[in-house]
Design an enzyme around this catalytic site. Sequence first.
Site, short mmCIF file in Angstrom:
data_model
loop_
_atom_site.label_atom_id
_atom_site.label_comp_id
_atom_site.label_asym_id
_atom_site.label_seq_id
_atom_site.Cartn_x
_atom_site.Cartn_y
_atom_site.Cartn_z
N THR A 151 -49.32 81.57 -15.30
CA THR A 151 -50.33 82.45 -15.51
C THR A 151 -49.83 84.02 -15.30
OG1 THR A 151 -52.16 81.14 -14.94
CG2 THR A 151 -52.85 83.25 -14.57
N ARG A 167 -41.04 86.33 -10.15
CA ARG A 167 -41.33 85.39 -11.40
C ARG A 167 -40.96 86.24 -12.88
NH1 ARG A 167 -47.25 82.90 -9.92
NH2 ARG A 167 -47.15 84.77 -8.35
N LYS A 191 -65.45 69.03 4.55
CA LYS A 191 -66.12 67.48 4.92
C LYS A 191 -67.32 68.19 5.98
CE LYS A 191 -65.11 63.44 7.45
NZ LYS A 191 -64.15 62.92 8.20
N PHE A 207 -48.48 86.76 3.44
CA PHE A 207 -46.92 86.51 3.03
C PHE A 207 -46.63 87.12 1.82
CE2 PHE A 207 -43.85 83.26 1.44
CZ PHE A 207 -42.74 84.01 2.08
N THR A 208 -47.25 86.79 0.56
CA THR A 208 -47.03 87.30 -0.75
C THR A 208 -48.22 88.20 -1.46
OG1 THR A 208 -47.72 85.22 -1.71
CG2 THR A 208 -45.25 85.59 -1.34
N GLY A 216 -60.82 69.32 5.93
CA GLY A 216 -61.75 69.00 7.10
C GLY A 216 -62.93 70.09 7.01
N ASN A 224 -56.54 70.92 6.83
CA ASN A 224 -57.51 72.19 7.13
C ASN A 224 -58.57 72.18 6.36
OD1 ASN A 224 -56.18 71.89 9.84
ND2 ASN A 224 -54.73 73.60 9.20
N THR A 228 -47.72 74.70 4.24
CA THR A 228 -49.08 75.15 4.07
C THR A 228 -49.75 74.50 2.94
OG1 THR A 228 -48.01 77.46 4.07
CG2 THR A 228 -49.66 77.29 2.54
N TYR A 230 -42.31 72.98 -2.86
CA TYR A 230 -43.55 73.44 -3.63
C TYR A 230 -44.12 72.13 -4.58
CZ TYR A 230 -46.14 76.29 -6.83
OH TYR A 230 -47.33 76.90 -7.45
P1 NAD Z 1 -49.52 84.76 -5.01
O1 NAD Z 1 -48.05 84.51 -4.25
O2 NAD Z 1 -49.84 85.95 -5.45
O3 NAD Z 1 -50.56 84.41 -3.91
C1 NAD Z 1 -50.93 83.48 -2.93
C2 NAD Z 1 -51.49 83.86 -1.79
O4 NAD Z 1 -51.47 83.14 -0.70
C3 NAD Z 1 -50.87 85.30 -1.06
O5 NAD Z 1 -51.93 86.25 -0.93
C4 NAD Z 1 -50.26 84.67 0.19
O6 NAD Z 1 -50.27 85.65 1.15
C5 NAD Z 1 -51.22 83.56 0.59
N1 NAD Z 1 -50.54 82.60 1.47
C6 NAD Z 1 -49.62 81.99 1.16
N2 NAD Z 1 -49.54 81.14 2.40
C7 NAD Z 1 -50.49 81.41 3.07
C8 NAD Z 1 -51.04 80.50 4.38
N3 NAD Z 1 -49.94 79.73 4.80
N4 NAD Z 1 -52.02 80.93 4.83
C9 NAD Z 1 -52.92 81.95 4.18
N5 NAD Z 1 -52.61 82.58 2.99
C10 NAD Z 1 -51.32 82.17 2.67
O7 NAD Z 1 -49.60 83.66 -6.04
P2 NAD Z 1 -50.68 83.13 -7.30
O8 NAD Z 1 -49.90 83.17 -8.64
O9 NAD Z 1 -51.98 84.09 -7.11
O10 NAD Z 1 -50.84 81.73 -6.97
C11 NAD Z 1 -52.23 81.41 -6.25
C12 NAD Z 1 -52.29 79.82 -6.27
O11 NAD Z 1 -52.16 79.26 -7.57
C13 NAD Z 1 -51.06 79.13 -5.54
O12 NAD Z 1 -51.56 77.99 -4.61
C14 NAD Z 1 -50.25 78.74 -6.48
O13 NAD Z 1 -49.27 77.47 -6.25
C15 NAD Z 1 -51.14 78.50 -7.69
N6 NAD Z 1 -50.52 78.27 -9.15
C16 NAD Z 1 -50.13 79.54 -9.82
C17 NAD Z 1 -49.56 79.58 -10.89
C18 NAD Z 1 -49.28 81.10 -11.54
O14 NAD Z 1 -48.77 81.05 -12.58
N7 NAD Z 1 -49.56 81.97 -11.08
C19 NAD Z 1 -49.08 78.61 -11.52
C20 NAD Z 1 -49.44 77.17 -10.97
C21 NAD Z 1 -50.16 77.33 -9.76
N1 UDP Z 2 -36.49 83.20 -15.34
C1 UDP Z 2 -35.67 84.33 -16.11
N2 UDP Z 2 -35.25 85.27 -15.45
C2 UDP Z 2 -36.12 86.05 -14.42
C3 UDP Z 2 -37.08 85.05 -13.77
C4 UDP Z 2 -37.18 83.87 -14.34
O1 UDP Z 2 -34.90 83.70 -17.03
O2 UDP Z 2 -35.68 87.10 -14.17
C5 UDP Z 2 -36.65 82.01 -16.08
C6 UDP Z 2 -36.92 80.88 -14.89
O3 UDP Z 2 -35.53 80.41 -14.77
C7 UDP Z 2 -37.67 79.89 -15.75
C8 UDP Z 2 -38.82 80.85 -16.30
O4 UDP Z 2 -38.11 82.01 -16.42
O5 UDP Z 2 -36.97 79.26 -16.66
C9 UDP Z 2 -39.98 81.07 -15.56
O6 UDP Z 2 -39.75 81.30 -14.41
P1 UDP Z 2 -41.04 81.51 -13.18
O7 UDP Z 2 -39.91 81.66 -11.95
O8 UDP Z 2 -41.86 82.57 -13.81
O9 UDP Z 2 -41.77 80.25 -13.02
P2 UDP Z 2 -41.58 78.70 -13.08
O10 UDP Z 2 -42.30 78.34 -14.35
O11 UDP Z 2 -40.13 78.27 -13.27
O12 UDP Z 2 -42.25 78.29 -12.00
#
Ligand code: NAD
Ligand code: UDP
Length: 314
Positions: free
Chosen positions: A174, A185, A104, A35-36, A101, A98, A91, A144
Amino acid sequence: MKRILITGGAGFIGSHLCERLLNEGNDIICLDNFFTGSKDNIRHLIGNDHFELVRHDITKEYFAEVDEIYNLACPASPPHYQYNAIKTIKTSVLGMINMLGLAKRCKATILQASTSEVYGDPVVHPQNESYWGNVNPIGIRSCYDEGKRCAETLMMDYHRQNGLDTRIIRIFNTYGPNMDMNDGRVVSNFVVQALQNKDITIYGDGSQTRSFCYVSDLVDGMISMMNNKQGFIGPVNLGNPSERTILDFAKLIIELTNSNSKIINLPLPKDDPTQRKPDITLAKKELNWEPKIDIKDGLLKTIKYFENKIRENK
Ligand code: NAD
Ligand code: UDP
């Protein structure tokens, strides 16, 4: 050699985790519905005998024999998780059920990638793990935030009721290579805008704060948490406590890219948290973990990555 399932393995963080755990001599199943995420992020791993790529959606059951599960599947960027809010919550909740499960059945250790968003728009600053948060249950970020909170509940209930070996990490913002250019982001938006000399889009007045952690530091913390044998199951904050305003962050990106971009202000999305900074005392004590990468070094690596991506797309 451990058999490790990484859901969301083709995403930004998941792809770094796949590479690292594969290099450490493990057998990896990278599961993703794309998806992403993107095959580009893990293309260099395809063909390795110990790396298997599976197209699957975690809202449906999945069976495999594994020793460890890192559950990362879930879109993380606000525009992407709001695109299909119902799918996002499915999700987090059905996907978590899932994966629990599966854990487990296999007696696998399972780590859930939770988030600082469980603290919502926090009134405690910096956020520590004992704070229960300030989350709007009916807003546009709720699919979320509440999905991830429910996933934490499920992790703890399976732990208490079924004795599952669970680990919860709360990830704070991150960044790094393999973020999608159109992810939406702040880091990818600002860097790509700056490299193209386009306007830098600050939402609101830019006084909201975030704390940015480089991806290799986060991956170190994730693996230490999974390998922790001291009975510490979390939740634990993983992030970089160095906090800055979004306006200062925009100026830093302009400086590091030598850009001619101008800063413009757009409306602040609803429920956008005003401040966010992890208290990492617990991670230091239990995991002996703290981030090492300086923001400028991390951003320069990220900028280089996006420069190459922009060149490839021309
Ligand atoms: P990302 O969107 O790059 O990665 C998420 C991945 O999950 C993608 O590859 C997407 O295709 C896959 N995915 C989404 N829904 C799915 C589903 N139903 N089944 C199988 N695959 C699915 O995001 P990320 O930044 O790499 O984040 C990874 C994880 O870390 C997420 O769970 C996110 O909530 C958590 N997280 C990330 C941050 C950050 O700053 N990057 C912060 C807090 C939490
Ligand atoms: N933000 C922004 N401009 C952008 C994208 C994000 O000013 O083009 C701001 C957003 O409103 C938030 C912060 O940057 O206050 C971090 O946003 P992000 O979407 O990266 O993650 P969040 O921490 O909000 O989940």
